[in-house]
Structures are given as C-alpha cells and as structure tokens.
Design a protein around this motif. Structure first.
Motif: not given
Length: 413
Positions: A216-237
C-alpha cells in the motif's frame, strides 16, 4: 473456490480462468513456522548461489547485544547514530554506542502478539531532526479481528508522544496471526509504503477490495495520493499500489536507482525479489515457483501474460526476512549498490549483485554461523548490522579484520 477467486480478483481479460484451473489452494500444515517444512530437490534458479566459507570472509562478527532481545523484528538508525530495535511483544529499545539501554521507550501502542504478529517495523522520518517523528507498523487486535496499523508519533526522550494511527488495513481478520508482512519504507517519490501479507488466505492477494497480499502507498499523514493506481475505481481500495503478493518481508526505495524493491517469502520454494511498479500484479497464487508444504500443486505456471515476473527467485526457499541496499566505505567497492538479504530458513546473509535491474551473482555468507537472520541494516558510516531471530536474540556488527584478509590471501570479489 476458483469461481469465487475470479469474481474478486479484478482480472477481466480471461487469463485468470485458465490459470485458476490449475490451482490447489491448500493451506500449509505448519502455518506458523515461517520455515519450509520440506524443500524441493532441485533448483530452478539459473545461476546457483556461491557459498563463501567464513575462513574466506575477511570480516568478523562483533556481538553488540548478547541474547537479550526478545523476538526482535527490525532496526533503524537515528541521525545521531543511535539504533532503534523493535521487539514483537511490544518493546522499542535503544542501542547507544555498543550498549542497549536498560529501559524501553514508553508510549508504544498495545499490540496483538501471537504467531508472527506484534510490533513490527520502525521507520525514521526523513526530516527527523525537525519533526522527531517515527513510524511503527504493528498488529492491532479488535472485536472483529486483527488489522495491521501504522502509527506516527514523536520521540521525546524515552517516550512516544503525539501518537496518531494513520493507516489501518481492511478488512479485519480473525484467527490469522501469521504471514502478515509489515515492512515500512519511504519510496523514491517520498511516499510511505507498507507490505501486507495474505495471512495464509491465498485468494486475498488477488482481491482488490482487500489489503491482504498487497503493498500500500500513502502520504506520511495517512492521506491517499491522487496518483495511486486504483484511485476512483469502485471495485478497488485506493491505498493499494501493487498486488498478488504472498508475504513481502523486505522493502526499500533507497537503492539509488529511483525504484522500489521488495523480497517476499514463497511457500515451499519460490521466494522472490521483485521490482515494484504502480498497479502491478505479481501473480500470487496464480503463478509461483513453489508448492504447498505437502507437495501439492498451487499453480502449474511460473509466468503468464499480464503478470509481473520476479527479478530473482529462490528454490529451495531461504525465507527472505529483510532487504537493504549497501552504501558506505567499510565493505569493498564492489559491494556498493548490492542488495543484502537476511534469511530465516537459509540462516545466512545473501548478497545480490544487481546490474541494470538484473541479478548477476548471488553469494551467501555466515551460513549456519549465527542462526536465523531477521533483519539487516547499514549504518550511516557503512557498517553492516545483523539481527538474529528468537526469544533470546542477539545483534552483531561486521567489522574488517586484517588477519582474516591475510588468511584469505585474496581480495573479496
């Protein structure tokens, strides 16, 4: 079983149907051992490893801590040279000079201990002199089962303060305390990465709605980077960076090549070195060089289109437990940039020479000399530290020895 796995896998190109027909998803008979119950008789590795006798290894082991560590798991250096060591029952120790302080750091979160679980990795903030921040990974127990958490906290003297849980794996899992991953690393991009194992539930690795078997990949404050590969997909975390992993036990992003690398434990055979890429599927359990511990087949395939092959693999398994890239002036120049792997079953230090992303040579040192090597670390001045495994574990430092150099009568290649 196959149809259920396919429905959750996120693979839509029809490949999984053919692959899954050969799977036998049987659990190992000894799920908590983190060792191979048996081993294949032959190796499929192209270049066999070279075992270097201790007599030809021009370095000696200096024991820093003698049998006083209880189930240690990870090491990290503070900028002032002090070392942090985690113990799975929940201890966070400080090594100052060559002495372990008698008191543990207070404020460590309550951890769920059992099997491979407990307090796992420790990572020092890249801007520690200003932030005094540490990151800890650990198993947390709750009413619905256990999860892997990342805690961010500040080190204030001998105490952790300003504690915040910035990540928690999902879903919570009951009665699965083994094969959990837990390694932390900052990537070349500055993001925070965490490995999570499948907890002996193979199908989880291909399920994109499950953090098991993922990096998994996050920022050091726990937020999710916008360029994570599955951002925006309803079938993926959205936190998932790569998937199809079994039990990644080493992770580095500081090899100097701008890439992210990992080692993971296979079943009976099939430990892997992987070059991690965004959105990559590393194939477990659809492809593998290993078998179940009772010799039954997991998959008849070791490679397939759409799945990322390992850069290097081990058959028989060595139980890879850690990964570090060497830098410094203590070891010979040809060690620079090499990967060092601690092994549990192998009970040796593995050195991999890597050129342009390809392993060109494997050498093994200290074979059966100090036992199971849980972690390997390199200090800022280039010394290699080795952390053994067990309830009465030790910490060693490799130091050059002129007498051994003369005895070897040849330079270390």
């Amino acid at each position: 079983m196959a149809s259920g796995l396919l429905g959750r896998s996120g693979i839509r190109n029809g490949l999984a149907t053919a692959l899954l027909s050969g799977l036998s998803l049987l659990l190992p008979a000894d799920a908590g051992a983190e060792v191979s119950v048996g081993e294949p008789q032959t190796s499929t590795t192209a270049a066999p490893p070279e075992y270097v006798p201790d007599s030809e290894f021009p370095f000696e082991l200096k024991k820093i801590v003698d049998g006083k560590l209880k189930l240690p798991w990870a090491m990290a250096f503070l900028p002032d040279g002090r070392m942090l060591v985690t113990e799975r029952p929940g201890g966070l120790r400080i090594i100052e000079g060559d002495t372990m302080l008698s008191d543990s750091i207070s404020g460590v979160p309550e951890v769920s201990v059992g099997g491979h679980s407990g307090l796992l990795d420790v990572l020092v903030d890249r801007n520690f002199p200003n932030t005094h921040r540490l990151f800890l990974s650990y198993m947390h127990g709750g009413p619905n089962g256990s999860t892997i958490r990342i805690l961010r906290a500040r080190l204030d003297g001998m105490a952790l303060i300003d504690k915040q849980v910035i990540f928690e794996s999902r879903p919570a899992i009951k009665n699965a305390t083994d094969q959990i991953g837990g390694r932390l690393a900052f990537g070349p991009d500055g993001m925070l990465y965490l490995t999570i194992g499948d907890r002996f539930q193979m199908e989880r690795a291909q399920n994109l709605m499950d953090d098991g078997g993922k990096i998994i990949r996050i920022r050091d404050d726990g937020s999710i980077p916008d360029d994570n590969p599955f951002v925006g997909r309803p079938d993926a975390l959205p936190e998932i960076y790569s998937y199809g992993h079994r039990n990644p036990q080493g992770l580095i992003g500081n090899a100097g090549d701008g890439r992210l690398w990992s080692v993971e434990q296979g079943p009976k055979g099939g430990d892997e070195l992987n070059l991690i890429t965004s959105g990559g599927n590393y194939g477990w359990p659809l492809v593998t060089f290993g078998t179940n511990y009772d010799d039954t087949i997991i998959s008849n395939l070791t490679s397939a289109p759409g799945l990322i092959d390992s850069v290097h693999h081990w058959v028989p398994s060595v139980a890879t437990a850690s990964l570090v890239s060497y830098s410094g002036s203590v070891m010979p120049e040809d060690w620079l940039g090499n990967f060092l792997v601690g092994t549990l079953v192998g009970q040796c230090l593995v050195r991999l020479e890597v050129t342009n992303g390809v392993v060109t040579r494997e050498r093994r040192y200290l074979h059966n000399t100090i036992g199971r090597i849980r972690d390997v670390a390199v200090s800022a001045d280039g010394y290699i530290y080795l952390l053994t495994d067990g309830t009465a574990a030790s910490l060693y430092r490799l130091e050059p020895t002129e007498d051994l150099l003369a005895k070897a009568n040849k330079p270390l290649q």
